[in-house]
Write a protein that holds these residues in place. Structure first.
Motif, PDB file in Angstrom:
ATOM      1  N   ASP A  45     157.007  32.501  82.045  1.00  0.00           N
ATOM      2  CA  ASP A  45     156.985  33.146  80.672  1.00  0.00           C
ATOM      3  C   ASP A  45     157.599  34.598  80.868  1.00  0.00           C
ATOM      4  OD1 ASP A  45     156.107  30.949  80.041  1.00  0.00           O
ATOM      5  OD2 ASP A  45     154.113  31.476  79.359  1.00  0.00           O
TER       6      ASP A  45
ATOM      7  N   ASP B  60     152.699  29.747  84.854  1.00  0.00           N
ATOM      8  CA  ASP B  60     153.003  29.923  83.661  1.00  0.00           C
ATOM      9  C   ASP B  60     153.284  31.420  83.299  1.00  0.00           C
ATOM     10  OD1 ASP B  60     152.262  27.325  83.094  1.00  0.00           O
ATOM     11  OD2 ASP B  60     150.275  27.592  82.394  1.00  0.00           O
TER      12      ASP B  60
ATOM     13  N   ARG C  58     161.261  34.279  81.409  1.00  0.00           N
ATOM     14  CA  ARG C  58     161.937  33.710  80.535  1.00  0.00           C
ATOM     15  C   ARG C  58     162.062  34.550  79.309  1.00  0.00           C
ATOM     16  NH1 ARG C  58     159.023  29.252  79.966  1.00  0.00           N
ATOM     17  NH2 ARG C  58     160.726  27.781  80.595  1.00  0.00           N
ATOM     18  N   SER C  59     161.234  35.583  78.928  1.00  0.00           N
ATOM     19  CA  SER C  59     161.288  36.760  78.172  1.00  0.00           C
ATOM     20  C   SER C  59     162.494  37.632  78.508  1.00  0.00           C
ATOM     21  CB  SER C  59     159.966  37.479  78.020  1.00  0.00           C
ATOM     22  OG  SER C  59     159.883  38.324  79.183  1.00  0.00           O
TER      23      SER C  59
END
Length: 175
Positions: A129, A125, A132-133
């Motif tokens: 994440d 995760d 993804r940012s």
């Protein structure tokens, strides 16, 4: 690992020891190191560590540093958890676990996530994440699968810099 912002590590450790001796460190979280064993003897790291109110160690082994800390958190081996790494040329790879954690170890990513108020997150995760940012939602799934498949994150290599050995420096080169 590649150091994005290199600094003198001995000077940094020395500053930490000074801060511990001065009582300026209330909590010390040691992620994966063994400074009780590895720090230069003249720093007297162990003596300074005793002045820290809360000492937490994340490590693969119950080593010398773990024995001097209040808490020892078993660390997941790098083959058991997700992460990312940068090569000497700046290229980033996303590291996938090869096996499931054998002894319920915790990754450094998870420890830091808990300190940031993110409970019950996995190292997967955290890594996903983060990327993804950087990439945004649009097309992220394709980016993610491509990076995992190819073994590298596209466009992360550092620009090539050529050394210029002209002028006076050339005179000092061996024949």
């Amino acid at each position: 690992p590649v150091e994005a912002h290199s600094e003198n590590q001995l000077a940094s450790l020395s500053t930490l020891v000074q801060d511990m001796n001065a009582g300026n460190v209330d909590v010390l979280l040691i992620l994966g190191g063994n400074p009780v064993f590895d720090a230069p003897a003249d720093l007297e790291f162990t003596k300074a560590l005793e002045k820290v109110s809360l000492r937490i160690h994340l490590g693969l082994y119950d080593d010398e540093t773990a024995s001097q800390c209040h808490w020892h958190i078993p660390q997941a081996h790098q083959l058991e958890s997700w992460s990312d790494a940068r090569a000497f040329d700046g290229t980033v790879t996303i590291m996938q676990p090869l096996i499931a954690p054998l002894f319920n170890g915790i990754s450094p990513h998870q420890v830091l996530a808990v300190l940031l108020g993110q409970n019950n997150v996995t190292s997967h995760d955290v890594v996903q994440d983060f990327w993804r940012s950087k990439q945004g939602e649009a097309g992220f799934e394709d980016f993610w699968h491509q990076a995992l498949n190819n073994g590298v994150v596209p466009s992360t290599a550092a620009p090539v810099r050529n050394a210029d050995i002209s002028g006076r420096d050339r005179d000092h080169l061996p024949p």
